[in-house]
Design an enzyme around this catalytic site. Structure first.
Site, PDB file in Angstrom:
ATOM      1  N   HIS A 118       0.816  -1.213   0.000  1.00 23.95           N
ATOM      2  CA  HIS A 118       0.000   0.000   0.000  1.00 23.95           C
ATOM      3  C   HIS A 118       0.848   1.262   0.000  1.00 23.95           C
ATOM      4  CE1 HIS A 118      -3.512  -2.521   1.513  1.00 23.95           C
ATOM      5  NE2 HIS A 118      -3.975  -1.906   0.456  1.00 23.95           N
ATOM      6  N   CYS A 155      -9.753  -0.732 -11.190  1.00 25.10           N
ATOM      7  CA  CYS A 155      -9.107   0.260 -10.321  1.00 25.10           C
ATOM      8  C   CYS A 155      -7.832  -0.243  -9.650  1.00 25.10           C
ATOM      9  CB  CYS A 155     -10.080   0.764  -9.252  1.00 25.10           C
ATOM     10  SG  CYS A 155     -10.617  -0.494  -8.078  1.00 25.10           S
TER      11      CYS A 155
END
Length: 556
Positions: A196, A508
């Site tokens: 992330h 996405c």
């Protein structure tokens, strides 16, 4: 060439090149700028230090008062020890003397004195006394936090602009925090290709490397370092020739960047005029400033959990509505897609804030996360949905439901939205879509399409769940492989279901920003690709060269 100057390679990179001085961040330590000051600034800096100490004492006094009311004794004893340290003339006087003598900022002077006193405690044989060095560290961190708060609005953190920060790891929130503080770049010893933190760095355009094995043992504070996030390498104490080469490299990148800027005002069309919208993935509201720069046609994914992680507590509906309104205003007529809070054991502090307990599962990527967690604690999602619905009174907003595996989960969210609208007298100006990231959702995509207004394929998690390979696992990096034939088939199955039921489809995940996949998505009839803002212009340029070939050609 000296071996120390050989470039080393990281597991993953963002983009860009940064050249600066190393500042290592010890785990859990508050990072500080190290600034020289002019002689006439010394007394102002001493006054700022005194104010930081005063604020810290007031804070401890408030905490002690609360604990006394609750009759909680053990933490109270620790805070009493911290209060004594804050009144200790050795720490305070030595720090002020260092500011005046060495002409350095208060944070740097304090850190030096904390390290000096800790070294004395570390040499003590008695284990109890030796551990008191940590009390010194905690008090120092408290003062520094107040010092940094006092400079937040005055640009006092400009010293980070010439620093490349190196640590064992950075959280996504850390990445944005240091970006705001002006850090030239970040290097983390840990991390994988699709962790992330590197995704966030790509989005905000901050040069960063992760999985830089051995960097903490190689680089020392003050070393000059080249962080090459284009090639994924770093060079410590480069030679004059290497610096000259990188000056040329940076100039070449600037030329490429100027060429790409021409695509910021162009529509996202293939060479034969087929549209495939290019949207932005955002983690923080502040990133909306980047949308116009790259000509993003909307927000395809706003990861709302980072807004929660940055707040001092759980933001209420009104606070959230203000943030979502900023997104709507920045985008104008384009779509704004807010993903509902997606956390689990991977974000332990936020999980603890919501659940009032630690996460008990053994694998944070599985189990109680996303919509499953929100159904367990409905008060949290009610506040979030109310915030979204309030903002949606200005313009439509799309709600994306994470970790969907059953139609009942979509129906539950839809019913909750209707309930809130009736209670608050609001228009239900939202569309509700399912995030397709769990293999089970692919298998039942037809059933999900009947209760969804749109699909958004989250390829990052879809790949890790389909291949049973943690996307942040450095050991199994090669096994996290988007080229596995199952991935393409799952995306195709999802697209077929969306088309059969007449709902929009977007992608996405990181594959949306991979130009090796653009032709496939175009031929499959994907309506939009959503990606970090850094990739929008290169993908738009690449799309403009492609010809639509139809689904039968969607085999790469």
């Amino acid at each position: 060439m000296n071996a120390a100057r050989q470039p080393m390679r990281a597991v993953a990179k963002s983009a860009g090149i940064a050249i600066g001085r190393v500042q290592q961040l010890a785990h859990g330590r508050v990072p500080i700028p190290e600034l020289k000051i002019a002689p006439h600034q010394a007394e102002d800096e001493v006054a700022r230090f005194r104010d930081g100490v005063k604020r810290s004492l007031n804070e401890i006094n408030e905490e002690c008062a609360q604990l006394e009311k609750l009759e909680v004794l053990d933490p109270l004893l620790i805070l009493e020890a911290h209060r004594m340290i804050l009144n200790d003339p050795e720490l305070l006087e030595s720090t002020m003397e260092s500011i005046r003598r060495d002409l350095i900022n208060a944070e740097w002077a304090l850190r030096q004195q904390v390290d000096r006193i800790k070294a004395v405690f570390a040499a003590i044989e008695d284990p109890y006394l030796r551990e008191r060095g940590e009390d010194i560290e905690q008090v120092g961190s408290r003062i520094i936090r107040h010092l940094q708060g006092s400079t937040e609005d005055t640009g006092g953190q400009a010293g980070f602009a010439e620093h490349i920060l190196i640590a064992d790891d950075f959280s996504p929130v850390d990445v944005v925090k240091f970006w705001r503080l002006g850090a030239a770049g970040l290097i983390a010893e840990q991390g994988g290709m699709n962790a992330h933190n590197i995704i966030v760095a790509r989005g905000i355009g901050l040069p960063m490397l992760v999985g830089a094995n051995g960097i903490l043992g190689q680089a020392k504070d003050g070393d000059q370092i080249i962080l090459d996030a284009e090639l994924g390498t770093w060079t410590i104490n480069p030679s004059a020739r290497e610096l000259e080469q990188y000056a040329l490299f940076r100039h070449a990148l600037a030329v490429v960047e100027r060429d790409l800027c021409a695509y910021a005002t162009r529509p996202s069309l293939s060479a034969d005029g087929r549209a495939m919208a290019l949207l932005a993935n955002l983690e923080f509201v502040d990133e909306v400033a980047l949308l116009t720069k790259v000509g993003a046609e909307g927000i395809g994914l706003f990861r709302s959990e980072y807004m929660f992680m940055s707040a001092s507590g759980l933001p209420d509906a009104r606070q959230q509505a203000a943030a979502y309104s900023r997104l709507v205003q920045a985008v104008g007529d384009g779509p704004v897609t807010v993903r509902l809070l997606d956390i689990g054991g991977d974000k332990p502090a936020l999980f603890r804030e919501i659940a009032r307990r630690d996460y008990l599962g053994t694998n944070p990527a599985l189990g109680l996360r996303g919509i499953r967690l929100l159904r367990r604690w409905p008060a949290v999602i009610e506040q979030q949905l109310l915030g979204i619905l309030l903002a949606a009174q200005e313009a439509p907003i799309q709600i994306l439901v994470p970790m969907v595996a059953a139609p009942e989960e979509m129906l539950w969210v839809r019913a909750l939205c209707e309930k809130i609208c009736r209670r608050e007298g609001l228009r239900e100006n939202v569309r509700i879509g399912a995030m397709i990231e769990v293999p089970a959702a692919v298998i039942i995509a037809d059933e999900l399409a009947k209760v969804s207004d749109f699909f958004s394929i989250g390829t990052n998690d879809l790949i890790q769940y389909a291949l049973a390979m943690d996307r942040g696992d450095e050991e199994g990096e090669s096994l996290y492989d988007a080229r596995h034939p199952a991935i393409e088939r799952m995306i195709t199955l999802t697209a077929d279901s969306a088309k059969r039921h007449g709902i929009a489809l977007s992608v996405c995940g990181e594959l949306a920003a991979d130009d090796n996949w653009t032709q496939f998505f175009l031929d499959l009839g994907v309506d939009a690709l959503s990606m970090s803002t850094h990739y929008i212009l290169p993908i738009r340029k690449h799309l403009a060269k492609l010809q639509y070939q139809g689904k039968e050609k969607a085999e790469r």
